[in-house]
Design an enzyme around this catalytic site. Structure first.
Site, mmCIF file in Angstrom:
data_model
loop_
_atom_site.group_PDB
_atom_site.id
_atom_site.type_symbol
_atom_site.label_atom_id
_atom_site.label_comp_id
_atom_site.label_asym_id
_atom_site.label_seq_id
_atom_site.Cartn_x
_atom_site.Cartn_y
_atom_site.Cartn_z
ATOM 1 N N GLU A 285 0.836 -1.126 0.113
ATOM 2 C CA GLU A 285 -0.119 0.062 0.136
ATOM 3 C C GLU A 285 0.924 1.233 -0.112
ATOM 4 O O GLU A 285 0.211 2.296 -0.363
ATOM 5 C CB GLU A 285 -0.859 0.045 1.332
ATOM 6 C CG GLU A 285 -2.340 -0.691 0.891
ATOM 7 C CD GLU A 285 -3.449 -0.442 2.000
ATOM 8 O OE1 GLU A 285 -3.043 0.130 2.849
ATOM 9 O OE2 GLU A 285 -4.477 -0.964 2.031
ATOM 10 N N HIS A 306 8.338 -26.217 -1.496
ATOM 11 C CA HIS A 306 7.805 -27.513 -2.459
ATOM 12 C C HIS A 306 6.755 -26.868 -3.225
ATOM 13 O O HIS A 306 5.783 -28.014 -3.614
ATOM 14 C CB HIS A 306 7.505 -28.630 -1.613
ATOM 15 C CG HIS A 306 8.694 -29.003 -0.561
ATOM 16 N ND1 HIS A 306 9.283 -30.479 -0.775
ATOM 17 C CD2 HIS A 306 9.412 -28.732 0.456
ATOM 18 C CE1 HIS A 306 10.159 -30.497 -0.210
ATOM 19 N NE2 HIS A 306 10.557 -29.499 0.666
ATOM 20 N N LYS A 420 -14.227 -0.318 -3.624
ATOM 21 C CA LYS A 420 -15.062 0.182 -2.728
ATOM 22 C C LYS A 420 -16.331 0.979 -3.438
ATOM 23 O O LYS A 420 -17.326 0.527 -3.107
ATOM 24 C CB LYS A 420 -14.557 1.009 -1.722
ATOM 25 C CG LYS A 420 -13.693 0.399 -0.593
ATOM 26 C CD LYS A 420 -13.346 1.359 0.304
ATOM 27 C CE LYS A 420 -12.288 0.675 1.388
ATOM 28 N NZ LYS A 420 -11.783 1.650 2.289
#
Ligand code: PA5
Length: 435
Positions: A285, A306, A420
């Site tokens: 951010e 792995h 949003k």
């Protein structure tokens, strides 16, 4: 002091390249410390670490003692910066399975309001069945949808179970001192509140009540955490490449300039996973804007060797790694002997697990460097409550310096609003009607 070793990055840049950055790093560090850069109204986190207990910390400790005494479960409601810090701290210090066997006196800690998943919510309801619980509602803005929905529901559950007055003693609101829906609700309902200072952004808030209350409930010594961070302020204030903050910030920027656009943060400690999540948000951010930024991802070794190991070793060469190491714990585990030796492990008989882990680490660094992946090593030393505070402050400082080096404002996050806005339009939130 946390040590940064860059001996495995020289394939990408030279010592003269690093030294040539001295002025730039000096200026980025000065910009941050003097508050002369973009986002300078969000520098309150620099002043959060304290040596002496403040009134706020004393109240946090008292609230934590009461929660430990009257609750089997403590629910932390929040998302992003209002959630990742406490979880990172608790899981690093106590492991991802820390809830097993816990209850009254040392409550289990669960998280809500960090997704919109019905399955996640139903799981929490099952976990709360028949349990006495308390909650922390954490939101600086007080309007974030995910925690707001969980807050409404948990508040009702508490009021049904304990009555309005009883619920009041189990609800803690952590929010802006004056603004926002959560502040208003807390004032109206008479809930105990703690403050997220207006000049501290979510991802830099772990050393406020956001992180400290859950840590204290988990039994972490929050004064040790604060004192670790307080000492770090002085330790990492050096303006030269003696400062590991400089080495880390400059190296990752040079690597980015040489085409390494992804940073993989890893540790060989499973409990580090959520710390990686906190770091990911901090750097993601702070730096990802204006078409720039190193993409931060985290991994847990050896498990992810792995799964991601193949990609790291031979995939596109656009990656560098930062590996965080801790000193081994005092309690040792030893590989036992087996006279049949069917598993062929007798060559390790009597060796500590730490020894095996160390060879895995050294082998991994060598392999990845050979494969064209530069590795920055961060040696954090002993892991304890004070080191936790030091690590939070260290990475926050690295992030501020690094973002200024990159030429972006480390303290805003305009991009987070886009999803949003679309979601609110689709939900029909007043004020967001489709045009
Ligand atoms: O770092 C940030 O600012 C964000 O991640 C916020 O913490 C997150 O969006 C939650 O916001 P709030 O605390 O206002 O609910």
């Amino acid at each position: 002091m946390i040590k940064v070793d860059i001996s495995n990055v020289w394939s990408q840049f030279s010592l003269p390249d690093l030294l040539a950055m001295e002025k730039e790093v000096m200026s980025a560090h000065e910009t941050l410390m003097t508050g002369s850069g973009e986002g300078n109204d969000f520098l309150g986190w620099l002043e959060l670490p304290v040596w002496e207990e403040t009134d706020e910390i004393r109240r946090i400790r008292m609230a934590a003692a009461s929660i430990r005494e009257n609750s089997d479960v403590f629910v932390v409601v929040g998302i992003g910066g209002s959630y990742l810090g406490p979880r990172a701290a608790i899981e690093l210090m106590q492991g991802a399975n820390h809830n097993i066997g816990k209850g009254r006196g040392n409550p289990q800690i669960f998280y809500a309001g960090n997704s919109l998943s019905t399955r996640g919510w139903n799981e929490l309801l099952r976990l709360l069945e028949g349990k006495d619980f308390s909650v922390a509602f954490i939101s600086k803005s007080g309007t974030t949808t995910e925690p707001a929905i969980a807050t409404r529901a948990l508040r009702w559950m508490l009021e049904r179970k304990y009555g309005t007055d009883g619920a009041k003693h189990r609800i803690y609101a952590i929010t802006d001192p004056a603004k926002g829906a959560l502040r208003q609700m807390a004032t109206e309902e008479g809930w105990e509140t703690f403050v997220i200072p207006p000049d501290v952004g979510g991802r830099y808030s772990v050393l406020t009540a956001v992180g400290l209350l859950p840590m204290a409930v988990a039994g972490i010594d929050i004064m040790q955490v604060m004192q670790g961070a307080f000492s770090a302020r002085k330790t990492y204030d050096v303006r030269s490449f003696e400062n590991p903050v400089w080495l880390y910030a400059a190296s990752r920027n040079l690597l980015y300039r040489s085409g390494k656009a992804i940073e993989l943060l890893s540790s060989f400690e499973p409990g580090f996973k959520m710390f990686g999540g906190w770091w990911q948000q901090l750097f993601g951010e702070s730096e990802g804007k204006d078409g720039k930024g190193i993409f931060p991802v985290s991994a847990e070794f050896t498990a992810d060797l792995h799964s991601l190991g193949q990609m790291i070793q031979q995939g596109e060469r656009n990656l560098f790694e930062t590996m965080v190491r801790f000193a081994p714990p005092a309690q040792k585990a030893i590989v036992g002997s087996d006279w049949k030796n069917l598993d062929g492990l007798n060559y390790l008989e009597g060796r500590t697990l730490d020894f095996v882990d160390e060879q895995a680490y050294l082998g991994t660094v060598a392999a990845h460097v050979d494969g064209g992946v530069p590795v920055i090593s961060v040696d954090a030393g002993d892991l304890n409550d004070s080191k936790l505070g030091e690590m939070f402050y260290f990475f926050e400082l690295c992030c501020g310096v690094s973002a200024y080096l990159l030429g972006v404002n480390p303290f805003n996050q305009p991009g987070v609003e886009f999803y949003k806005r679309n979601m609110f339009q689709l939900l029909g939130k007043p004020g967001y009607e489709q045009k």
